[in-house]
Design an enzyme around this catalytic site. Structure first.
Site, PDB file in Angstrom:
ATOM      1  NE  ARG A  83     -18.199 -25.390  -3.348  1.00 49.16           N
ATOM      2  CZ  ARG A  83     -18.361 -24.144  -3.807  1.00 49.16           C
ATOM      3  NH1 ARG A  83     -17.391 -23.581  -4.526  1.00 49.16           N
ATOM      4  NH2 ARG A  83     -19.464 -23.483  -3.556  1.00 49.16           N
ATOM      5  CG  LEU A  86      -7.647 -21.461  -5.242  1.00 48.86           C
ATOM      6  CD1 LEU A  86      -7.209 -20.690  -4.000  1.00 48.86           C
ATOM      7  CD2 LEU A  86      -7.653 -22.963  -4.963  1.00 48.86           C
ATOM      8  CG  ASP A  87     -14.496 -23.645  -6.652  1.00 47.02           C
ATOM      9  OD1 ASP A  87     -14.145 -23.747  -7.842  1.00 47.02           O
ATOM     10  OD2 ASP A  87     -15.018 -24.573  -6.007  1.00 47.02           O
ATOM     11  CG  MET A  88     -16.210 -15.849  -6.053  1.00 46.73           C
ATOM     12  SD  MET A  88     -17.793 -15.204  -6.633  1.00 46.73           S
ATOM     13  CE  MET A  88     -18.927 -16.172  -5.618  1.00 46.73           C
ATOM     14  CB  THR A 107     -11.956 -21.881  -2.420  1.00 52.20           C
ATOM     15  OG1 THR A 107     -13.016 -22.808  -2.659  1.00 52.20           O
ATOM     16  CG2 THR A 107     -10.836 -22.583  -1.679  1.00 52.20           C
TER      17      THR A 107
END
Length: 216
Positions: free
Chosen positions: A163, A62-64, A66
């Protein structure tokens, strides 16, 4: 983002489900999934999970920015099994997002190809010439004071997909440090949460759904 200082929250590890092959974690926003380059980026969710489960192996990220459900494998067999499910799009992921503006429609699909914006990486962008196919299904849950709350179901799994797709709709995700501007950028975190992950258990193939409560 040039003045970015990595200061991940030091929350206790929240285990959503564990068994002999899998461990599901509720990832906090602000923590890298894997280590970055340099000792100052060594603290990450993988390292924290391996401190408790030394055998844990990475399956996806997961993105940092998120938060939400992420799964780790506890054996090479489970890692391979889950990796194939993600590769073949056999998993089902559901996110909750708060976006800027009043979304007019009730539901829809964004179908826009994505590629890296090289001069501004890690930003991504829509590109119909060189982009890789990317689809996101979305549904309006309700209108809110600063925008709309949506349920997002990615069909593909491109970097920053949700996003950029929300930005392309004209409704950037609140608190997005890369894509939101003006008031939409002033929120204390990215308002994107991986609420639910559904997959087949590597031991026997039974369906397994794990969810994490939405923190915003």
């Amino acid at each position: 983002m040039t003045d970015f200082i990595y200061q991940p929250p030091q929350d206790d590890l929240v285990i959503l489900h564990e068994d002999h092959e899998l461990v599901f974690i509720d990832k906090p926003a602000g923590v890298l999934s894997v280590p970055g380059r340099g000792a100052h980026l060594a603290d990450c969710l993988l390292a924290r999970v391996q401190a408790v489960f030394p055998e844990a192996l990475l399956v996806h990220r997961l993105d940092m920015d998120t938060s939400g459900v992420i799964v780790f494998a506890r054996s090479p067999m489970a890692q391979r099994h889950l990796g194939l499910q993600f590769e073949k799009r056999q998993t089902r992921k559901q996110y909750i997002a708060r976006v800027w503006g009043q979304v007019a429609e009730k539901a829809g699909r964004v179908d826009l190809p994505l590629t890296v914006d090289w001069p501004n990486r890690p930003r991504q962008m829509v590109c119909h010439e060189t982009g890789r196919p990317a689809q996101t299904d979305w549904a309006l849950l309700r209108h809110e004071e600063h925008g709309s709350r949506l349920r997002l179901s990615p069909v593909t799994g491109r970097s920053h997909q949700l996003r950029v797709h929300m930005l392309a709709m004209g409704h950037p995700i609140l608190g997005d440090p890369f894509y939101a501007t003006d008031t939409a950028a002033t929120f204390p975190r990215l308002m994107l949460h991986a609420r639910e992950l559904r997959l087949r258990h590597p031991d026997g193939g039974r369906g397994l759904t794990v969810s994490a409560p939405v923190p915003f």
